[in-house]
Design a protein around this motif. Structure first.
Motif, PDB file in Angstrom:
ATOM      1  N   LEU A  30       0.835  -1.217   0.000  1.00 38.68           N
ATOM      2  CA  LEU A  30       0.000   0.000   0.000  1.00 38.68           C
ATOM      3  C   LEU A  30       0.865   1.260   0.000  1.00 38.68           C
ATOM      4  N   THR A  31       2.013   1.194   0.662  1.00 41.55           N
ATOM      5  CA  THR A  31       2.941   2.353   0.623  1.00 41.55           C
ATOM      6  C   THR A  31       3.397   2.597  -0.812  1.00 41.55           C
ATOM      7  N   GLN A  32       3.683   1.499  -1.540  1.00 43.39           N
ATOM      8  CA  GLN A  32       4.101   1.624  -2.942  1.00 43.39           C
ATOM      9  C   GLN A  32       2.964   2.131  -3.822  1.00 43.39           C
ATOM     10  N   VAL A  33       1.743   1.664  -3.526  1.00 38.38           N
ATOM     11  CA  VAL A  33       0.570   2.154  -4.276  1.00 38.38           C
ATOM     12  C   VAL A  33       0.494   3.665  -4.131  1.00 38.38           C
ATOM     13  N   ASP A  34       0.729   4.139  -2.913  1.00 37.24           N
ATOM     14  CA  ASP A  34       0.691   5.575  -2.643  1.00 37.24           C
ATOM     15  C   ASP A  34       1.724   6.302  -3.495  1.00 37.24           C
ATOM     16  N   ARG A  35       2.892   5.697  -3.608  1.00 37.15           N
ATOM     17  CA  ARG A  35       3.969   6.307  -4.393  1.00 37.15           C
ATOM     18  C   ARG A  35       3.605   6.375  -5.872  1.00 37.15           C
ATOM     19  N   VAL A  36       3.030   5.263  -6.382  1.00 34.11           N
ATOM     20  CA  VAL A  36       2.623   5.253  -7.801  1.00 34.11           C
ATOM     21  C   VAL A  36       1.541   6.308  -8.036  1.00 34.11           C
ATOM     22  N   LEU A  37       0.614   6.440  -7.071  1.00 32.16           N
ATOM     23  CA  LEU A  37      -0.439   7.459  -7.217  1.00 32.16           C
ATOM     24  C   LEU A  37       0.165   8.865  -7.203  1.00 32.16           C
ATOM     25  N   ASP A  38       1.221   9.062  -6.408  1.00 28.25           N
ATOM     26  CA  ASP A  38       1.922  10.363  -6.415  1.00 28.25           C
ATOM     27  C   ASP A  38       2.397  10.691  -7.827  1.00 28.25           C
ATOM     28  N   GLU A  39       3.031   9.703  -8.461  1.00 30.27           N
ATOM     29  CA  GLU A  39       3.575   9.911  -9.809  1.00 30.27           C
ATOM     30  C   GLU A  39       2.455  10.210 -10.802  1.00 30.27           C
ATOM     31  N   VAL A  40       1.364   9.431 -10.695  1.00 26.52           N
ATOM     32  CA  VAL A  40       0.240   9.620 -11.630  1.00 26.52           C
ATOM     33  C   VAL A  40      -0.370  11.007 -11.435  1.00 26.52           C
ATOM     34  N   THR A  53      -3.505  -1.115 -14.045  1.00 27.04           N
ATOM     35  CA  THR A  53      -2.819  -2.172 -13.270  1.00 27.04           C
ATOM     36  C   THR A  53      -3.078  -1.998 -11.777  1.00 27.04           C
ATOM     37  N   LEU A  54      -3.072  -0.726 -11.313  1.00 26.03           N
ATOM     38  CA  LEU A  54      -3.318  -0.476  -9.887  1.00 26.03           C
ATOM     39  C   LEU A  54      -4.714  -0.921  -9.483  1.00 26.03           C
ATOM     40  N   LEU A  55      -5.702  -0.629 -10.342  1.00 31.27           N
ATOM     41  CA  LEU A  55      -7.082  -1.012 -10.014  1.00 31.27           C
ATOM     42  C   LEU A  55      -7.190  -2.531  -9.902  1.00 31.27           C
ATOM     43  N   THR A  56      -6.521  -3.242 -10.813  1.00 30.98           N
ATOM     44  CA  THR A  56      -6.561  -4.714 -10.766  1.00 30.98           C
ATOM     45  C   THR A  56      -5.916  -5.211  -9.472  1.00 30.98           C
ATOM     46  N   ALA A  57      -4.786  -4.586  -9.084  1.00 27.82           N
ATOM     47  CA  ALA A  57      -4.095  -4.992  -7.853  1.00 27.82           C
ATOM     48  C   ALA A  57      -4.976  -4.712  -6.632  1.00 27.82           C
ATOM     49  N   LEU A  58      -5.579  -3.515  -6.596  1.00 21.35           N
ATOM     50  CA  LEU A  58      -6.428  -3.161  -5.447  1.00 21.35           C
ATOM     51  C   LEU A  58      -7.667  -4.044  -5.399  1.00 21.35           C
ATOM     52  N   ASN A  59      -8.145  -4.439  -6.569  1.00 20.64           N
ATOM     53  CA  ASN A  59      -9.300  -5.342  -6.638  1.00 20.64           C
ATOM     54  C   ASN A  59      -8.993  -6.641  -5.878  1.00 20.64           C
ATOM     55  N   GLU A  60      -7.734  -7.113  -6.005  1.00 25.60           N
ATOM     56  CA  GLU A  60      -7.320  -8.313  -5.266  1.00 25.60           C
ATOM     57  C   GLU A  60      -7.317  -8.034  -3.753  1.00 25.60           C
ATOM     58  N   LEU A  61      -6.723  -6.884  -3.375  1.00 23.72           N
ATOM     59  CA  LEU A  61      -6.596  -6.577  -1.935  1.00 23.72           C
ATOM     60  C   LEU A  61      -7.951  -6.336  -1.275  1.00 23.72           C
ATOM     61  N   GLU A  86      -6.040   4.302   0.960  1.00 27.71           N
ATOM     62  CA  GLU A  86      -5.472   4.222  -0.397  1.00 27.71           C
ATOM     63  C   GLU A  86      -6.573   4.149  -1.452  1.00 27.71           C
ATOM     64  N   LEU A  87      -7.680   3.458  -1.114  1.00 28.14           N
ATOM     65  CA  LEU A  87      -8.809   3.393  -2.064  1.00 28.14           C
ATOM     66  C   LEU A  87      -9.382   4.799  -2.274  1.00 28.14           C
ATOM     67  N   SER A  88      -9.527   5.557  -1.171  1.00 29.02           N
ATOM     68  CA  SER A  88     -10.016   6.953  -1.303  1.00 29.02           C
ATOM     69  C   SER A  88      -9.090   7.732  -2.218  1.00 29.02           C
ATOM     70  N   ARG A  89      -7.802   7.547  -1.990  1.00 29.15           N
ATOM     71  CA  ARG A  89      -6.800   8.276  -2.781  1.00 29.15           C
ATOM     72  C   ARG A  89      -6.901   7.878  -4.257  1.00 29.15           C
ATOM     73  N   THR A  90      -7.098   6.575  -4.509  1.00 26.84           N
ATOM     74  CA  THR A  90      -7.201   6.098  -5.904  1.00 26.84           C
ATOM     75  C   THR A  90      -8.391   6.752  -6.602  1.00 26.84           C
ATOM     76  N   PHE A 118     -17.402   9.045  -0.031  1.00 24.89           N
ATOM     77  CA  PHE A 118     -17.457  10.378  -0.640  1.00 24.89           C
ATOM     78  C   PHE A 118     -16.614  10.417  -1.922  1.00 24.89           C
ATOM     79  N   SER A 119     -15.412   9.814  -1.866  1.00 30.60           N
ATOM     80  CA  SER A 119     -14.528   9.814  -3.049  1.00 30.60           C
ATOM     81  C   SER A 119     -15.189   9.108  -4.226  1.00 30.60           C
TER      82      SER A 119
END
Length: 1324
Positions: free
Chosen positions: A1086-1096, A1137-1145, A1162-1166, A1253-1254
């Motif tokens: 989830l920390t890495q997901v946050d990082r990828v979302l930062d980049e996006v 790819t992130l959505l597919t990964a989060l779908n698993e989690l 992280e889901l809110s952030r996505t 809300f998100s």
């Protein structure tokens, strides 16, 4: 001709205009023209004559109108020709302007055509007659209808056609300024104005550089009509191009070693300076222009260039813009550094975008350019420099302490921005004389006033200024003297830094030195402890730097001295006798400190050794001082134990007990000074003439032998001493809560320190003698016994725990000691060393002290004891230690240490590993450029590899990989988790030295992936370290999104599904993820997901600002769905790819608590990121007509069909999952659980509503986008039930059943009474 002229004038003066008309009719056109020409050339009566002609040509009659037209057609070229005197031409044009409104439409059209043709062929060079053109155009616009070709046009349309044709034609560069001036008086529509401004800006490139400032001035006057942004952008763009061209030419010139300059640099800079002045002047008068300028830079700093930075800094002199400009530049600097950091840390971003422009470089270029007389910019540069240093300097930590030690390299964006401020001020100080005083004053003011926050960055700047320009600084020496007066009140760190920086000046300026000494003498008697410490610091610095004749050269004391100090050293040669008197006087002042508090004495003892090394002629005085001080506490009676008196070392104040004399430090200082003198004695003997110095020699030998006797006696008696002699046996009290305990603690620390100092002294004296080493070991056993008692006592009791006192062994000694203990193979020393090697405790102690010293170096940048402040020597010791620790770790088999495992303490291998990890971390922080040097100091078997730094680095990486592999290949019961974690940390540090493009990096990442896939140990901490290493490497190699997906699938298959009936397909990509480690892995993912979302998010923001700036000229905006922009494509794929990964989690049965909450966040952030992307496409659809890319539609479909429904299920799971464990716990500890549950509830109450809300925000903007793009995106979304009132049938049935059963066992009346509470329970 004269007669005709006079006749016309006399008739016009008369009353009758009929005669005048009649006379004019009798003249032919040629005669009339000749008369006018002659009159104009002579400049006599031309005004009166023209008035006469116009008076006699009534515009109503066709003859009069034609004559008027003839006059106009003849006079316009005549005025332009330059044959007329300036005043005459001005009078003529003025007269014609007054009569223009009387001309007929066709005449006006002919005159306008005349002007346009003249401009096209370049006949309007002088621009005198152009003043008439606006009047003609204005009159034309007022005409109702004009014949044009075969049809008719209104006057307004006709004017538009004229302007169009004029702006489309070629202009002579000479007449551009006149035309621009002329257009100021022409009424223009917005469209015409834009057309005109475009034309003028295009003409910039064809014009001579010197003509640019007046043209810009005219354009700025024209900007009152509009097109402000266009004009500013055009001017800035022109100079940006010129600067780029200049830079390229400079580079080419350097490469070819010749001058290639189309425009001389100084000329360009002067023109830029003038243009900046014009623009600032205009902004003062027209605030709309200022607002437009700031607005254009607020959206994106990518448009900045050295010219625009200079312009903004000049605008900052206008008070109303000052704050805005500095905020804007501050934001641009920090954003530029952050973007750079983000891009450097991600291969995904590096591949996608070119390296961005550096705002820091532009600002430094502006500083460099400002040397060409840009006085209006320099003030802004000074303000900006200090603004950056104030805003981004180090912040005070808790209780006002500085959080960060002196770090060499600036790493974070804030540190880089602060460093940039310092560079600007330093360059400005060197280049501009007028601002030197102000810079110096501001720096010194901040040193004096900012006592609550760290000022290390200002000290660095001040030091740089002194080193770069000591002689310039002497001109402002009064300001430095003023600062001296405040020294007593400043924090000690500031005083030390300031005095060190000012040192080179003291050698050149006697007055500065004298004023400092006066201040320091006063400070010696200050009521503040810090004031007295400052005095000691200052005096010690002076002693170090003022050489006495006959002292060893500074090369022998190997102290680095700056170039300016070397230059001014020459002056102090003749002065050495005075220096000696001066130094002895200071020493006598310092002796007074020996009666003061322990802190002051401590500083003195720590400083004497350095003074002695720099100024060896003071040896006698220093040693005598130390000897007399030592005698106070030494017990001369040889038979008495202990050999030191501890009572005088403490003092009581009220009911508190304090340390008065740091005895161990006193002995330590004496030992180090004595050892140094003994080592250099032979060298000095060779250089000295015996006859001169015999007396001195005797004196030297006197104190040396006495000190040696004292130390030998102390050693002998300290070995005999038992702890009872110091009243420190096991029964003594050590709690810090009572006075007796505090006193015993102080005694214990002093005695342990003494043992350590004597160990070091005896080692240096032993010369590898077995009996001496046995004595040394005896000293150690005493030390060890006392330290064990202290540990044991501090472990008990609830009072404040006792920290291990810092070891008094010097770094150099520790380095030598571990080297001889582990690596010395010489036969002659074997027997003596075996004494020390036989004691396992002694080996462990040596390694522990080594680790402690390295830790201190990492935290503060220096260590205690001699050479501790000397970074080059410290680094050399580090290299030696690295070599030993590495050898010890890799060459001693682990089986040897198996015996040690039974005890609950670190093995020696573990200590070596901790030491290595600390060394590598310290080296990376404190000596980032010397990592290769450190590695090459270790012994590599294969010498060939030593040449290539990367290969050498990888050689060590392989060593540690091998060690880790050995750990992992054993069974899980043999697995030493702590050692494995340390190995992973070391690999992490070393892998940072590899270039991501190198083959070694690829090998490293392949190895890490392999280990993660094959290791299945159930150790959460090790898993965390290994996965962090994997992510750290992966992100520099390629995007980690696919890796995250695989890990999410593993976590899902390990922890199971939220729906217990669903069986998850067993997947195992990475064996490191198992039941025990899955939760840890989930948090890391989830920390890495946050990082990828930062980049996006960053990429979307970047695209948004580009779209905004392209709106004005959107030529390349018409992209079809087929040629999707690479950035948009990358963003969509990443999110997919992130959505597919989060779908698993989201389907994973995560344990309640931290991981669940983090996932919800992280889901809110996505969803927030998806919303941002949708908003971007709304913006794109609004600015142009284009269909949405197919990939984006698929992404929306994926979010709607896969993720959103699962999110709602997960929310239900999270809410129900929290309550079940709660019920069981309530039965046990109701109060504790209530507190924990309420804390959990508080955290959760924000996470779940935020997510809902998100999702709703996302759907809201999707509806808007669907309308804009005419694509129904909502077909993929399912209606949410999360806000509905929900009844879970299974839970309801169970509750009702339970109710019925209780009802049967109880009596009916009780049933009625208990009904209400039960209902409450069910609600709950």
């Amino acid at each position: 001709m004269k007669a005709e002229m006079d006749k016309i004038v006399s008739l016009s003066d008369g009353e009758s205009s009929a005669e005048l008309q009649k006379y004019l009719s009798s003249l032919t056109s040629d005669q009339l023209i000749t008369a006018i020409t002659n009159s104009a050339l002579k400049g006599k009566k031309v005004g009166a004559m023209l008035k006469g002609i116009l008076k006699g040509s009534p515009p109503g009659s066709s003859e009069g109108a034609n004559r008027r037209l003839l006059v106009y057609e003849h006079l316009i070229p005549l005025c332009e020709s330059g044959d007329l005197q300036a005043e005459v031409a001005a009078d003529v044009i003025g007269l014609l302007m007054l009569e223009t409104h009387t001309l007929s439409g066709s005449s006006l059209a002919k005159l306008a055509a005349l002007f346009v043709d003249a401009i096209k062929v370049g006949k309007m060079g002088s621009g005198k007659s152009l003043e008439l053109f606006p009047t003609i155009l204005t009159a034309l616009a007022a005409c109702a209808a004009l014949s044009y070709g075969k049809g008719e046009l209104s006057g307004e349309e006709y004017k538009k056609q004229l302007i169009n044709s004029l702006c489309s034609s070629r202009w002579d560069p000479q007449c551009v300024i006149h035309l621009t001036t002329m257009f100021r008086d022409v009424p223009l529509s917005a469209e015409e104005l834009q057309f005109l401004v475009d034309k003028v800006l295009r003409m910039f490139l064809k014009m001579d550089l010197q003509e640019i400032p007046p043209l810009v001035y005219q354009l700025l006057l024209l900007s009152v009509k509009g097109c402000k942004k266009q004009i500013l952008d055009g001017v800035i763009g022109y100079f940006r191009d010129q600067d780029d061209r200049q830079e390229e030419e400079q580079k080419d010139g350097e490469n070819l070693h010749l001058e290639v300059q189309t425009i001389p640099q100084d000329q360009l800079r002067h023109v830029e300076g003038t243009v900046i002045l014009h623009i600032v002047f205009s902004i003062r008068l027209d605030h709309e222009l200022g607002r437009e300028l700031l607005k254009s830079f607020k959206t994106s700093y990518g448009d900045l260039c050295p010219f625009s930075v200079a312009l903004l800094l000049s605008v900052a002199r206008i008070q109303r813009y000052e704050e805005q400009v500095f905020d804007l530049l501050k934001g641009a600097v920090i954003k530029s550094y952050r973007d750079e950091q983000l891009q450097q840390g991600s291969k995904f971003l590096q591949d996608l975008l070119p390296v961005h422009c550096s705002v820091a470089k532009m600002i430094l270029d502006t500083v460099k350019n400002s040397v060409f007389g840009w006085d209006h910019v320099t003030q802004g540069l000074v303000q900006l420099g200090f603004f950056l240093m104030d805003t981004f300097g180090p912040k005070p930590g808790p209780f006002g302490k500085s959080t960060e030690g002196p770090v060499t390299a600036a790493r974070t964006p804030s540190q880089q921005a602060c460093k940039l401020g310092g560079q600007m001020l330093l360059q400005g100080f060197k280049m501009h004389e007028p601002i030197r005083g102000e810079i110096l004053e501001q720096v010194l003011n901040r040193l004096v006033t900012k006592t609550a926050s760290p000022v290390s960055h200002y000290l660095d700047l001040f030091s740089d200024i002194v080193i770069s320009a000591p002689m310039i600084l002497l001109e402002s020496s009064s300001k430095v003297t003023e600062t001296f007066d405040h020294l007593t009140y400043l924090p000690l760190g500031t005083v030390q830094g300031f005095l060190k920086a000012v040192q080179p000046l003291l050698k050149v300026s006697m007055s500065l030195k004298d004023s400092l000494i006066l201040v320091l003498r006063k400070a010696m008697f200050s009521s503040q402890l810090d004031g007295r410490k400052s005095a000691v610091t200052g005096f010690l610095l002076l002693l170090k730097n003022f050489k006495v004749l006959g002292s060893l050269a500074s090369s022998q004391s190997s102290q680095a001295v700056s170039s300016s100090q070397v230059q001014v050293d020459v002056h102090s040669r003749y002065n050495s006798a005075a220096n000696e008197a001066f130094c002895l006087e200071i020493l006598s002042s310092l002796r007074r400190c020996l009666g003061q508090q322990a802190d002051v004495r401590l500083m003195l003892y720590e400083g004497f050794y350095d003074v002695l090394r720099r100024n060896s002629q003071l040896a006698s005085s220093i040693m005598q001082t130390l000897l007399s001080q030592l005698r106070r506490y030494y017990e001369p009676e040889q038979d008495l134990l202990p050999p030191v008196k501890l009572e005088p070392c403490i003092t009581a104040h009220g009911d508190q007990v304090y340390l008065q004399e740091p005895l161990a430090h006193l002995v330590s200082c004496t030992v180090h000074c004595l050892t140094w003198l003994r080592n250099t004695h032979q060298a000095t003997n060779l250089n000295m003439d015996d006859s001169d110095d015999e007396k001195e020699e005797e004196e030297d030998e006197g104190y040396k032998s006495e000190l040696q006797t004292i130390l030998e006696s102390m050693t002998r008696r300290m070995i005999k001493c038992e702890l009872e002699d110091f009243e420190l046996d096991k029964s003594a009290e050590f709690s810090l809560g009572s006075n007796v305990g505090v006193k015993n603690n102080i005694y214990a620390v002093l005695v342990m320190g003494l043992y350590e100092v004597l160990m070091e002294y005896n080692f240096s004296r032993a010369n590898y003698n077995k009996t001496r080493f046995e004595e040394l070991l005896e000293l150690f056993h005493r030390h060890h016994k006392l330290s064990e008692i202290l540990k044991e006592k501090s472990g008990k009791g609830r009072g404040p725990s006792h920290k291990t006192p810092r070891s008094l062994l010097s770094m150099g000694f520790v380095s030598t000691l571990i080297t001889v203990l582990f690596r010395d193979n010489s036969q002659s020393r074997e027997e003596a060393l075996s004494v020390l090697r036989s004691s396992g405790e002694f080996l462990r102690y040596a390694l522990n002290v080594a680790v402690q010293k390295i830790q201190q170096l990492e935290d503060t940048g220096h260590t205690d004891g001699p050479d501790g402040q000397h970074s080059d020597r410290t680094f050399r010791f580090l290299c030696d230690m690295t070599s030993v620790l590495m050898w010890r770790y890799t060459n001693i088999p682990r089986a040897v240490e198996e015996a040690g495992k039974k005890e609950k303490r670190c093995s020696l291998s573990q200590l070596c590993l901790d030491g290595l990890l600390r060394i590598f971390t310290t080296c990376q922080q404190r000596y980032p450029d010397k990592m290769a040097q450190l590695l090459s100091a270790m012994d590599v078997e294969d010498e060939a590899e030593q040449d290539d730094v990367a290969e050498m680095n990888y050689f060590y990486i392989r060593q540690f990989q091998r060690a880790l592999f050995t750990q992992l290949s054993g069974g899980e019961e043999d697995f030493n988790s702590r050692e494995a974690q340390a190995l992973v940390s070391i690999l992490t540090v070393l892998s940072r030295q590899l270039k991501p493009s190198s083959k070694q990096f690829v090998q490293m990442i392949t190895w890490t992936v392999k280990i993660c896939k094959e290791t299945s140990f159930e150790d959460a901490a090790f898993c965390k370290g290994l996965l962090s290493l994997l992510f750290g490497l992966q992100v520099l190699y390629k995007t980690p999104a696919s890796l995250l997906l695989e890990l999410c699938q593993d976590i899902h298959s390990q922890l199971g599904d939220i729906d217990q009936d669903v069986e998850v397909e067993k997947q195992c990509h990475f064996a490191i993820v198992n039941m025990k480690t899955a939760t840890t892995a989930a948090l890391l993912v989830l920390t890495q997901v946050d990082r990828v979302l930062d980049e996006v998010d960053w990429l979307i923001a970047r695209k948004k600002s580009q779209t905004t700036s392209e709106k004005s000229g959107s030529a390349n905006a018409s992209q079809t769905a087929g040629q999707q922009d690479p950035v948009e494509k990358a963003v969509t794929l990443q999110l997919g790819t992130l959505l597919t990964a989060l779908n698993e989690l989201v389907q994973t049965a995560l344990l309640p608590g931290n991981s669940t909450i983090t996932l919800l966040r992280e889901l809110s952030r996505t969803y927030a990121t998806l919303t941002t992307l949708v908003k971007y496409y709304i913006q794109v659809c609004a600015s142009q007509l284009g269909s949405l890319p197919n990939r984006f539609e698929k992404l929306v479909k994926l979010s709607g069909s896969h993720l959103t429904p699962q999110c709602y299920s997960f929310i239900t799971y999270a809410q129900s999952g929290e309550s079940n464990p709660g019920d069981d716990k309530k039965k046990k500890k109701r109060n504790e659980v209530n507190a924990a549950a309420s804390a959990k509830l508080l955290r959760e109450t924000t996470a779940i509503p935020n997510l809902i809300f998100s999702i709703e925000q996302y759907e809201k903007y999707l509806i808007t986008l669907s309308k804009k793009s005419k694509v129904n995106l909502m077909q993929y979304m399912k209606l949410s039930t999360s806000r509905d009132f929900r009844i879970n049938p299974a839970t309801l049935d169970a509750a009702l059943q339970e109710q019925e059963e209780t009802g049967e066992t109880q009596e009916s009346q009780d049933g009625e009474e208990t009904q209400e509470p039960k209902r409450k329970k069910r609600k709950q």
